[in-house]
Motif scaffolding. Structure first.
Motif: not given
Length: 346
Positions: A100-105, A91-97, A108-112, A53-59
């Protein structure tokens, strides 16, 4: 049996054991593992649960791929944009390059606050390796930099230690502890992570060997190449080819029919058959239990493995080993379980 031991123990030992039984479940709950698995589809980073099951999808965006994680369970096209969940964060590399760290939802958690990191690895033993200004350091789960970013190359903490480049010349790798203090001297040409077996692969005199946490060479530097110990076995390469050995150097599995191998994780290790240049998986007896039909195959992570194989593949029974080429458009990446069953993406 457990109750009988308690009854025959001293009152102090009984109360201590009872106290441990009461607090251990709390410790487990306090540091849950998110049972989510990464996959990338173009500019989308996706995390699936074990049921597919797909739980998280982000750019996300692709970029630099760290070259010092030889035990990665992810192919480059995924690793350049995202990592595995560990200790509740990924850890995920977001669109700005920036990483950052995400939680299970997916939050974005880190850095604050701030711009994020140039590179980031999954958490291990409460610390994660991040890159700032071209150097690696370590943050804790609050985002606090506990070991300054001063290393050109470093690894992942296991058993309280990790390798780090020392900038001291040819023999410029050693090991640091969780405070950043030098634990083993800078005397290796190359170094790699410790494993749960308490051994780390290192290189001296252009040969590979294995050291313990005191720096003692448990297996002398005599191998052309080697893997990482898991459950008492690691692969090595000598003139006669690949084999799996134990921590005393005794050969347990001879595999002359395979020209490339990977690490064991649990009961399986990836191997490439020389005859057809396809990957499959052997068990700890050396028996090929998942057929050699894949063009790429990675070490299992929490019981699942990423492979690139025929698009039509569904299970070990759905396709036979075949040295014939497969058109690029007929290949796909997907997760399989320990029995070789295709899971997801579907």
């Amino acid at each position: 049996m457990l109750a009988r031991r308690f009854l025959h123990a001293s009152p102090i030992r009984f109360l201590s054991s009872l106290f441990l039984c009461l607090i251990l479940p709390v410790a487990v709950v306090a540091a849950p593992e998110s049972d989510l698995f990464p996959f990338r589809d173009g500019s989308d980073c996706i995390y699936y649960n074990r049921q597919g099951d797909e739980k998280i999808r982000l750019k996300c965006s692709a970029g630099f791929v760290a070259s010092n994680l030889s035990d990665s369970s992810l192919p480059d096209f995924i690793r350049e944009a995202m990592g595995e969940f560990a200790e509740g964060l990924a850890p995920v590399r977001l669109p700005d390059g920036r990483w950052r760290y995400i939680d299970a939802s997916g939050k974005t958690i880190l850095p604050a606050s701030g711009e994020g990191y140039e590179d980031a690895d999954r958490f291990s033993e409460g610390l994660a390796r991040v890159r700032l200004n071209g150097r690696y350091g370590y943050i804790d789960r609050s985002g606090r930099m506990v070991i300054p970013a001063r290393f050109v190359r470093s690894g992942r903490f296991v058993n309280g230690m990790t390798f780090a480049q020392c900038d001291t010349g040819v023999y410029n790798y050693g090991y640091i502890d969780r405070t950043g203090k030098q634990a083993l001297p800078c005397k290796y040409q190359d170094a790699f992570n410790f494993t749960a077996d308490g051994l780390a692969r290192a290189r001296m005199w252009d040969l590979y060997g294995y050291i313990d946490r005191r720096g003692t060479a448990v297996l002398n530097f005599a191998y052309k190449f080697g893997g990482n110990f898991d459950g008492g076995l690691s692969y090595i390469l000598k003139d006669e080819g690949f084999a799996f050995i134990d921590s005393k150097g005794k050969r347990h599995i001879n595999i002359p029919q395979f020209d490339l191998v990977g690490d064991f994780s649990g009961e399986l290790a990836p191997v490439r058959r020389t005859a057809n240049l396809r990957w499959g998986y052997i068990d700890r007896s050396g028996r090929l239990v998942v057929p050699a039909v894949f063009f790429e195959a990675f070490t299992h992570f929490r019981g699942l493995a990423l492979v690139q194989g025929p698009e039509s593949y569904t299970s070990a029974d759905s396709i036979k080993e075949n040295p014939a080429p497969v058109a690029p458009g007929k290949l796909a990446w997907y997760y399989i379980d320990a029995k070789g069953r295709r899971l997801f993406p579907r």
